[in-house]
Design an enzyme around this catalytic site. Structure first.
Site, short mmCIF file in Angstrom:
data_model
loop_
_atom_site.label_atom_id
_atom_site.label_comp_id
_atom_site.label_asym_id
_atom_site.label_seq_id
_atom_site.Cartn_x
_atom_site.Cartn_y
_atom_site.Cartn_z
N HIS A 109 58.62 16.36 53.98
CA HIS A 109 59.65 17.39 54.14
C HIS A 109 60.03 17.46 55.62
O HIS A 109 59.18 17.36 56.51
CB HIS A 109 59.12 18.75 53.68
CG HIS A 109 59.88 19.92 54.22
ND1 HIS A 109 59.43 20.71 55.25
CD2 HIS A 109 61.10 20.42 53.88
CE1 HIS A 109 60.31 21.66 55.51
NE2 HIS A 109 61.34 21.50 54.70
N SER A 152 68.19 19.45 55.75
CA SER A 152 66.89 19.63 55.10
C SER A 152 66.66 18.48 54.13
O SER A 152 67.57 18.09 53.41
CB SER A 152 66.85 20.96 54.36
OG SER A 152 65.59 21.16 53.74
#
Length: 298
Positions: A104, A90
């Site tokens: 992101h 992530s």
């Protein structure tokens, strides 16, 4: 399923992305290895006060537990309480220049087990873009790269995952999207392990080609305190989404995850104002009128 292949891919992806981002920024990423008392651990790679990134992190985690939290099983309530294993990468990047968007990306695999039953596995992930000052060519490039990555997996897949992203990254209490979207998928197991793992790899591998070209286009644009002020205000929406709505953040906190790594996604400087509205006809208003609404960018 091949756990060794998952581990090799996710750790390699983290290394590849960090190398690309560090070369782009000019400063190295810090390395912080950690262990989780209940089981597993991870590697956090972080940059703060870089030449380009004000704050950014690329996390790898491989964690296990005895009781799967409800936040991880929204679509599979029958699995709540099972022993579980989760692995993935992530990242969140907050550039200093307000003309460069926040980005992101996440790719992950979950496995839920129960004695005398076959394990249940699924993949999830995606990427999305959050500009402060929108540029159509940037949004189109980002979405086109996502679409190209998913093309081998079915003609309808990109449209479905784009719509899912628009719906997921939406602040219900503000009635506005977090940014210009991208792609999002979860609970993916259809078509077998090899297809799902291949799709997840395609998404992870597409991040640098999707993001770095537009960051390169904007990195040298001059800005003033006005743009930085608006950036800090809009970053507040990012914080609100992550702490109120994001399933990944909630899962990490509910499962006893490492708080420093989970909250790495938050920007370093943020502002809130009471009932603020952008000036009519301003560049700030254009973000709301032209970009913070679902569009067919690709």
């Amino acid at each position: 399923m091949d756990t060794a292949a998952l581990l090799a891919y996710f750790t390699g992806l983290q290394e590849h992305i960090v190398a690309g981002l560090a070369a782009f920024d000019g400063q190295p990423f810090l390395t912080d290895s950690w262990q989780r008392p209940e089981g597993g651990g991870g590697l956090t790679r972080l940059i703060e006060e870089g030449d380009f990134f004000e704050r950014g992190g690329v996390n790898f985690s491989h964690v296990t537990g005895s009781s799967l939290p409800a936040s991880a099983t929204a679509a599979r309530p029958a699995l709540a309480g099972r022993a579980w294993e989760a692995m993935g990468v992530s990242l969140v990047l907050h550039p200093r220049n307000p003309y460069c968007p926040t980005a992101h990306m996440n790719v992950r695999c979950f496995v839920a087990g129960k004695e005398n039953e076959d394990p249940v596995w699924w993949f999830g992930g995606g990427m999305d873009l959050t500009p402060y000052y929108g540029f159509e060519e940037d949004a189109r490039h980002f979405h086109a790269t996502c679409k190209q990555a998913l093309a081998p997996f079915g003609a309808e897949v990109h449209a479905r995952y784009k719509k899912w992203c628009d719906e997921y990254f939406f602040l219900k209490h503000r009635n506005e999207p977090r940014g210009v979207g991208g792609i999002f998928f979860d609970d993916l197991s259809e078509g077998g392990f090899d297809r799902c793992f291949g799709l997840t790899q395609a998404v992870g591998n597409a991040f640098l080609p999707a993001y770095l070209p537009l960051a390169e286009r904007r990195r040298a644009l001059p800005y003033t305190d006005r743009e930085r002020d608006f950036q800090a205000y809009r970053r507040g929406r990012y914080v609100e989404f992550n702490l109120v709505w994001d399933r990944g953040t909630l899962f990490g906190l509910q499962s006893g995850g490492r708080t420093e790594s989970i909250l790495m996604s938050l920007p370093p400087l943020v502002k809130w104002r009471y009932d603020w509205k952008p000036e009519a006809g301003s560049a700030e208003e254009k973000l709301y009128t032209d970009f913070l609404k679902p569009r067919d960018w690709a």
